[in-house]
Design an enzyme around this catalytic site. Structure first.
Site, PDB file in Angstrom:
ATOM      1  N   PRO A 193       0.855  -1.191   0.000  1.00  0.00           N
ATOM      2  CG  PRO A 193      -0.036  -1.072   2.152  1.00  0.00           C
ATOM      3  CD  PRO A 193       0.873  -1.889   1.294  1.00  0.00           C
ATOM      4  CG  ASP A 204       5.208  -0.990   2.683  1.00  0.00           C
ATOM      5  OD1 ASP A 204       4.043  -0.876   3.110  1.00  0.00           O
ATOM      6  OD2 ASP A 204       5.763  -2.091   2.503  1.00  0.00           O
ATOM      7  CG  HIS A 205       0.378   4.231   4.770  1.00  0.00           C
ATOM      8  ND1 HIS A 205       0.880   4.582   6.001  1.00  0.00           N
ATOM      9  CD2 HIS A 205      -0.666   5.064   4.539  1.00  0.00           C
ATOM     10  CE1 HIS A 205       0.165   5.578   6.506  1.00  0.00           C
ATOM     11  NE2 HIS A 205      -0.779   5.884   5.643  1.00  0.00           N
ATOM     12  NE  ARG A 206       3.069  -3.797   3.421  1.00  0.00           N
ATOM     13  CZ  ARG A 206       3.719  -4.841   2.915  1.00  0.00           C
ATOM     14  NH1 ARG A 206       3.228  -6.043   3.056  1.00  0.00           N
ATOM     15  NH2 ARG A 206       4.849  -4.683   2.249  1.00  0.00           N
TER      16      ARG A 206
END
Ligand code: CAO
Length: 459
Positions: A255, A431-433
């Site tokens: 994401p 990477d939004h994780r």
């Protein structure tokens, strides 16, 4: 058979909460402890278990309703009201210091009403109480329905899972009744969800053109362009095909969010032009790229979560103790990302020379596989070409990539008048994780500050 109205118990919070799931249907047989509904407050999800065995006669609420303690949930045709009333009375006696939960069971009036053939009002036990009871085993029939694991979307859920697991399932987009629980009474645990998702990912085909997997991307249909006019088919190079796969894999699995910022590089450019003249005879071309690599190295040291990768099941962040930065190079055969190793141990001119060397070898097809391995972070500069901003794709397993566009003189208000400033646009995809928006903004600001005042590179 007597009827009982089951009401929302004291769930430990004041005010109203949302009904987010109705776990039973009219006509369904339910057992004591089966989940009736799931409520969601600002703080938690709360599962409301059934206080006794029975058959659901009517449901008084719907998903989306707001309820509070005492709101009727459903009417139950109770197998044995006496047992229920005496059970709840006994539990009340057992816990005299906690009157708020069990004292709401109107045991006497329930029994009396039952005698008169009226429905009684029963408050469901709260989930704390349910948790105390989970060591009891379920009747065989229920166990079978869980272990069969058949998914019928029109039927209410047939699974056991706590609020935290339900929340995680919603976040992961997992349909809980498809998951085989490994906990007591086949209760679904968090690990069951992770295993389920992992298994699903492993069964996805590795082709680059989508798939027909029900939870995967829809396959792209074939199009016959020759129906509309003459066409020419040009074979894609190996590099193009390999990088297409890597880009698609990252796009599907990571994401990604892009943070934009701008750096005032007026002083940097003045310094660069001075050095350019003195470097004329050495063959070293000092471009903005070398400054960017150094600035990013410094930022990666200051923000170690950017110099990291997620492990395969997402439970660990692997922070790297080394600092290698990849530089995207445009070649006639496609995009290559050679890696400058140990950038923190190299000076600006060494890095400038290495960029030149790697870019030249990339274009001449002289890079070795080692030249393109071990990157921690990437920079993709389109500044030599043009454009104001773009959204680069994270070069997985890295967690961030910096996109650089062409610098331009822009007017900046200094409080009294507009000043011309050489402004460099930056686009950080991440990477939004792994990385929160605030961290990404701070990281980008850190790079901006270094580029604006390059004396900080000495520190
Ligand atoms: N703003 C203004 N000018 C810029 C600039 C910027 N951000 N970046 C580079 N330039 C200038 C350089 O200063 C140079 O001008 P001078 O010769 O007058 O100094 C000119 O543009 C050409 O630079 P360059 O591209 O040869 O050198 P570089 O170090 O900036 O970049 C490299 C090297 C390998 C990154 C580049 O050649 C390249 O391949 N870029 C494309 C990368 C790419 O395709 N990215 C997209 C991938 S998809 O995400």
């Amino acid at each position: 058979m007597p009827n009982s109205v089951i009401c929302v118990p004291d769930f430990g919070e004041e005010g109203e909460v949302d009904v987010i799931e109705i776990s039973v249907a009219v006509g369904e047989s339910v057992n004591k402890e089966d989940s009736l509904i799931v409520l969601e407050s600002e703080k938690a999800t709360i599962e409301v278990p059934c206080p006794t065995n029975g058959v659901v006669e009517a449901i008084s609420i719907a998903v989306g309703d707001k309820v509070s303690e005492g709101t009727p949930i459903l009417t139950l045709v109770v197998d044995n009201i006496e047992t229920l009333v005496s059970q709840q009375s006994a539990e009340t006696e057992k816990a005299p210091t906690e009157p708020s939960k069990e004292s709401k069971v109107q045991s006497t009036s329930a029994a009396e009403k039952t005698d008169r053939g009226e429905s009684s009002q029963i408050v469901a036990p709260n989930s704390e109480e349910k948790d105390r009871n989970t060591s009891q085993s379920l009747p065989q029939g229920k166990q079978e329905s869980v272990s069969e694991g058949k998914a019928d979307l029109n039927q209410p859920a047939k699974f056991h899972a706590g609020p935290a697991v339900r929340l995680l399932a919603r976040e992961l987009g997992v349909q809980l009744d498809l998951v085989q629980g490994s906990g007591p009474k086949e209760r679904v645990l968090k690990q069951d969800l992770y295993d389920f998702v992992k298994k699903g990912l492993q069964t996805l085909p590795s082709t680059s053109v989508g798939s027909n997997h029900p939870s995967g991307p829809t396959a792209l249909p074939k199009v016959d362009f020759s129906k509309f006019g003459a066409v020419e088919e040009v074979p894609r190079t190996k590099i193009q095909r390999v990088s297409a796969q890597a880009l698609l894999r990252s796009w599907q699995n990571v994401p990604q969010v892009t943070q934009f910022d701008e750096a005032n590089i007026s002083e940097l450019e003045e310094f660069r032009q001075q050095q350019k003249q003195s470097l004329q005879n050495t063959g070293t071309k000092l471009t903005v790229m070398a400054f960017l690599v150094k600035a990013c190295a410094s930022a990666l040291k200051a923000f170690p979560d950017f110099n990291a990768s997620l492990n395969d099941d997402g439970t660990m962040l692997v922070r790297k103790q080394y600092l290698n930065i990849g530089v995207a190079v445009d070649t006639p055969r496609g995009l290559l990302v050679p890696v400058i190793k140990e950038v923190d141990k190299k000076g600006l001119l060494d890095i400038a020379l290495e960029i030149q060397d790697l870019a030249a070898r990339a274009k001449e097809r002289k890079l070795s596989p080692q030249d393109m391995q071990g990157g921690c972070f990437s920079i993709s500069s389109l500044g030599g070409i043009g454009g104001t901003s773009f959204t680069p794709i994270v070069n997985w397993p890295e967690v961030a990539i910096l996109g650089v566009s062409r610098s331009q003189i822009m007017p900046r208000w200094d409080g009294e008048q507009f000043q011309p400033q050489l402004t460099l646009p930056l686009s950080l995809s991440y990477d939004h994780r792994v990385i929160d928006g605030a961290a990404a903004a701070l990281f980008t600001r850190y790079i901006v500050n270094i580029l604006t005042d390059i004396r900080q590179l000495i520190l």
